[in-house]
Design a protein around this motif. Structure first.
Motif, PDB file in Angstrom:
ATOM      1  N   LEU A   1       0.850  -1.188   0.000  1.00 57.94           N
ATOM      2  CA  LEU A   1       0.000   0.000   0.000  1.00 57.94           C
ATOM      3  C   LEU A   1       0.888   1.241   0.000  1.00 57.94           C
ATOM      4  O   LEU A   1       1.756   1.397   0.862  1.00 57.94           O
ATOM      5  N   ARG A   2       0.682   2.105  -0.969  1.00 57.06           N
ATOM      6  CA  ARG A   2       1.416   3.365  -1.051  1.00 57.06           C
ATOM      7  C   ARG A   2       0.423   4.499  -0.776  1.00 57.06           C
ATOM      8  O   ARG A   2      -0.529   4.702  -1.534  1.00 57.06           O
ATOM      9  N   PHE A   3       0.637   5.203   0.324  1.00 56.65           N
ATOM     10  CA  PHE A   3      -0.281   6.262   0.742  1.00 56.65           C
ATOM     11  C   PHE A   3       0.133   7.599   0.131  1.00 56.65           C
ATOM     12  O   PHE A   3       1.283   8.025   0.285  1.00 56.65           O
ATOM     13  N   GLU A   4      -0.796   8.230  -0.570  1.00 57.34           N
ATOM     14  CA  GLU A   4      -0.556   9.538  -1.180  1.00 57.34           C
ATOM     15  C   GLU A   4      -1.670  10.495  -0.742  1.00 57.34           C
ATOM     16  O   GLU A   4      -2.596  10.796  -1.500  1.00 57.34           O
TER      17      GLU A   4
ATOM     18  N   ASP B   1      -1.762  13.628  -0.315  1.00 62.11           N
ATOM     19  CA  ASP B   1      -1.863  14.886  -1.059  1.00 62.11           C
ATOM     20  C   ASP B   1      -2.753  14.723  -2.296  1.00 62.11           C
ATOM     21  O   ASP B   1      -3.368  15.689  -2.769  1.00 62.11           O
ATOM     22  N   LEU B   2      -2.822  13.492  -2.825  1.00 65.20           N
ATOM     23  CA  LEU B   2      -3.676  13.199  -3.983  1.00 65.20           C
ATOM     24  C   LEU B   2      -4.955  12.473  -3.573  1.00 65.20           C
ATOM     25  O   LEU B   2      -5.739  12.059  -4.434  1.00 65.20           O
ATOM     26  N   GLN B   3      -5.144  12.306  -2.270  1.00 66.24           N
ATOM     27  CA  GLN B   3      -6.336  11.654  -1.713  1.00 66.24           C
ATOM     28  C   GLN B   3      -6.552  10.262  -2.300  1.00 66.24           C
ATOM     29  O   GLN B   3      -7.654   9.897  -2.717  1.00 66.24           O
ATOM     30  N   GLN B   4      -5.482   9.480  -2.308  1.00 59.50           N
ATOM     31  CA  GLN B   4      -5.575   8.140  -2.869  1.00 59.50           C
ATOM     32  C   GLN B   4      -4.578   7.200  -2.214  1.00 59.50           C
ATOM     33  O   GLN B   4      -3.616   7.627  -1.571  1.00 59.50           O
ATOM     34  N   VAL B   5      -4.844   5.901  -2.363  1.00 59.40           N
ATOM     35  CA  VAL B   5      -3.944   4.847  -1.925  1.00 59.40           C
ATOM     36  C   VAL B   5      -3.681   3.943  -3.122  1.00 59.40           C
ATOM     37  O   VAL B   5      -4.629   3.496  -3.786  1.00 59.40           O
TER      38      VAL B   5
ATOM     39  N   LEU C   1       3.861  -1.146   3.795  1.00 53.54           N
ATOM     40  CA  LEU C   1       3.327   0.205   3.795  1.00 53.54           C
ATOM     41  C   LEU C   1       4.397   1.180   3.309  1.00 53.54           C
ATOM     42  O   LEU C   1       5.538   1.140   3.768  1.00 53.54           O
ATOM     43  N   GLU C   2       4.009   2.032   2.392  1.00 52.65           N
ATOM     44  CA  GLU C   2       4.971   2.950   1.768  1.00 52.65           C
ATOM     45  C   GLU C   2       4.367   4.349   1.694  1.00 52.65           C
ATOM     46  O   GLU C   2       3.194   4.515   1.368  1.00 52.65           O
ATOM     47  N   VAL C   3       5.202   5.352   2.027  1.00 56.63           N
ATOM     48  CA  VAL C   3       4.777   6.754   1.974  1.00 56.63           C
ATOM     49  C   VAL C   3       5.854   7.553   1.245  1.00 56.63           C
ATOM     50  O   VAL C   3       7.031   7.460   1.598  1.00 56.63           O
ATOM     51  N   PRO C   4       5.484   8.334   0.226  1.00 55.96           N
ATOM     52  CA  PRO C   4       6.480   9.183  -0.453  1.00 55.96           C
ATOM     53  C   PRO C   4       7.109  10.174   0.533  1.00 55.96           C
ATOM     54  O   PRO C   4       6.472  10.592   1.505  1.00 55.96           O
ATOM     55  N   ASP C   5       8.338  10.555   0.281  1.00 57.99           N
ATOM     56  CA  ASP C   5       9.057  11.445   1.194  1.00 57.99           C
ATOM     57  C   ASP C   5       8.309  12.749   1.439  1.00 57.99           C
ATOM     58  O   ASP C   5       8.274  13.255   2.565  1.00 57.99           O
TER      59      ASP C   5
ATOM     60  N   SER D   1      -2.698  13.455   8.334  1.00 58.85           N
ATOM     61  CA  SER D   1      -3.669  12.366   8.278  1.00 58.85           C
ATOM     62  C   SER D   1      -3.043  10.997   8.519  1.00 58.85           C
ATOM     63  O   SER D   1      -3.728  10.056   8.929  1.00 58.85           O
ATOM     64  N   LEU D   2      -1.731  10.866   8.295  1.00 58.52           N
ATOM     65  CA  LEU D   2      -1.074   9.565   8.425  1.00 58.52           C
ATOM     66  C   LEU D   2      -1.037   9.074   9.869  1.00 58.52           C
ATOM     67  O   LEU D   2      -0.863   7.878  10.116  1.00 58.52           O
ATOM     68  N   SER D   3      -1.185   9.993  10.822  1.00 63.58           N
ATOM     69  CA  SER D   3      -1.165   9.581  12.236  1.00 63.58           C
ATOM     70  C   SER D   3      -2.368   8.730  12.597  1.00 63.58           C
ATOM     71  O   SER D   3      -2.378   8.049  13.631  1.00 63.58           O
ATOM     72  N   ALA D   4      -3.405   8.729  11.755  1.00 64.39           N
ATOM     73  CA  ALA D   4      -4.606   7.935  12.024  1.00 64.39           C
ATOM     74  C   ALA D   4      -4.498   6.530  11.462  1.00 64.39           C
ATOM     75  O   ALA D   4      -5.419   5.722  11.639  1.00 64.39           O
ATOM     76  N   ILE D   5      -3.386   6.205  10.775  1.00 65.56           N
ATOM     77  CA  ILE D   5      -3.195   4.886  10.182  1.00 65.56           C
ATOM     78  C   ILE D   5      -2.157   4.124  10.986  1.00 65.56           C
ATOM     79  O   ILE D   5      -1.019   4.584  11.149  1.00 65.56           O
TER      80      ILE D   5
END
Length: 380
Positions: free
Chosen positions: A100-103, A105-109, A162-166, A173-177
């Motif tokens: 799962l790559r969380f983005e 800023d683009l409101q998408q996974v 789990l992956e998040v761009p730099d 919002s990531l603190s809720a995951i």
């Protein structure tokens, strides 16, 4: 403390029955089986949370599984709802394998599954925040005090990468995951940061009963949704070993005429009644039973149903010509994980039925409405 315990949802049970009964040649068979696997995977993720939610630290919390409420304009579904005098929490469970790559800023996974197929999913946090907003509106509409609602998204598959761009790593919002293993510490921090008593004991008890009363979680009309006709369905008693509908009743057992397996429980009969309930209706007549199970004899059908000692529901002033109906509480929580001897065929606590006449309809308790195909079954 669980107020509404973890149970298989009605929708999952419906897709389970349909994927088992639907002919392999049906053009939507693959889609329906995929939906069943998706529903089953989601439930397994929710079921795995029981380990954390049954901890002694949450004994004073009111915990609800699979709640669906109506806020006045639309319904919203919550995987887990946790209620206390100081805080309410919504848990959105994601049991997803692969990456799962969380983005945000683009409101998408971006989800890459094990087969390497890439899919774009809606932002999980936006989803759970929508549930938060609808729940807050429901509470205001019903005149409950303004209480904090903490939404969390919980990833239950430990092998999911789990992956998040730099450039997104500091997004709020990531603190809720979180992963489910971090739930105890995360939730302890939430509890410590909310100390104000906002719901008195009477209000908390009232809210608990209100949530249960307003819960509209139920299945759907899967046959109409996929335009499935009666001829698309397998009829008969299912054999778990060879997966054919080839079980036949013998004197003290059931025997599969394809693989030869013999069992001495009533599971083939109970499974057939469960499938009928989840696909059609909570009542079944002798005629409907004979069609659905390929039972040719009216007397055989009667004695098979009668062997379960089906309790008779209350009827107000039934006509003299109306035969009594009987209730079989085949609830979604009853799993065929244990077997019962044939002398005590039903794994449920049943009342004895006292009637001198043969019942015309047997009732299987559920919230499903009468299916439109029922009149066609009666005609066959």
């Amino acid at each position: 403390m669980f107020i509404k315990p973890i149970q298989k949802p009605a929708k999952l049970l419906q897709y389970e029955s349909l994927s088992r009964r639907l002919a392999d040649s049906h053009p939507k068979k693959e889609e329906i089986v995929a939906r069943y696997h998706s529903e089953r995977s989601g439930f397994k993720g929710e079921e795995s949370m029981g380990y954390y939610l049954n901890s002694h630290e949450l004994e004073q919390w009111k915990i609800f599984h699979n709640i669906k409420l109506h806020d006045g304009s639309s319904t919203f579904q919550i995987d887990f709802l946790l209620v206390s005098p100081t805080l309410i929490s919504i848990l959105e469970i994601k049991n997803i394998s692969g990456k799962l790559r969380f983005e945000p800023d683009l409101q998408q996974v971006i989800w890459t599954n094990k087969q390497g197929i890439v899919k774009i999913l809606p932002d999980f946090v936006i989803q759970v925040n929508t549930q938060k907003r609808k729940l807050a509106h429901w509470l205001r509409k019903n005149k409950y005090p303004n209480i904090s609602i903490a939404p969390l998204v919980i990833i239950t598959d430990p092998r999911c990468l789990l992956e998040v761009p730099d450039h997104c790593k500091k997004h709020s919002s990531l603190s809720a995951i979180i992963r489910n293993s971090l739930f105890p510490s995360k939730f302890s921090n939430l509890i410590e940061s909310h100390n104000d008593l906002l719901l008195k004991k009477l209000q908390l008890n009232k809210l608990t009963k209100h949530i249960l009363r307003e819960d509209v979680s139920s299945g759907e009309d899967v046959l109409s949704r996929y335009a499935i006709s009666l001829t698309d369905l397998h009829t008969g008693f299912y054999c778990r070993k060879c997966e054919n509908f080839s079980n036949e009743k013998r004197r003290q057992s059931w025997r599969c005429i394809v693989c030869g397996q013999t069992i001495t429980t009533q599971e083939p009969l109970l499974q057939a009644l469960r499938d009928y309930k989840y696909l059609f209706n909570h009542t079944i007549s002798n005629q409907q039973f004979r069609w659905f199970t390929n039972t040719s004899s009216r007397a055989d059908a009667y004695y098979l149903l009668k062997s379960l000692n089906l309790p008779q529901p209350a009827q107000r002033n039934p006509p003299p010509t109306t035969s009594p109906t009987y209730n079989l509480p085949l609830s979604p929580t009853n799993k065929p994980t244990t077997t019962q001897p044939f002398t005590n065929p039903s794994p449920f606590t049943l009342r004895s039925a006292k009637s001198k006449t043969r019942p015309k309809h047997f009732e299987i308790s559920t919230d499903n409405p009468v299916h439109p195909l029922i009149p066609f079954i009666e005609a066959h």
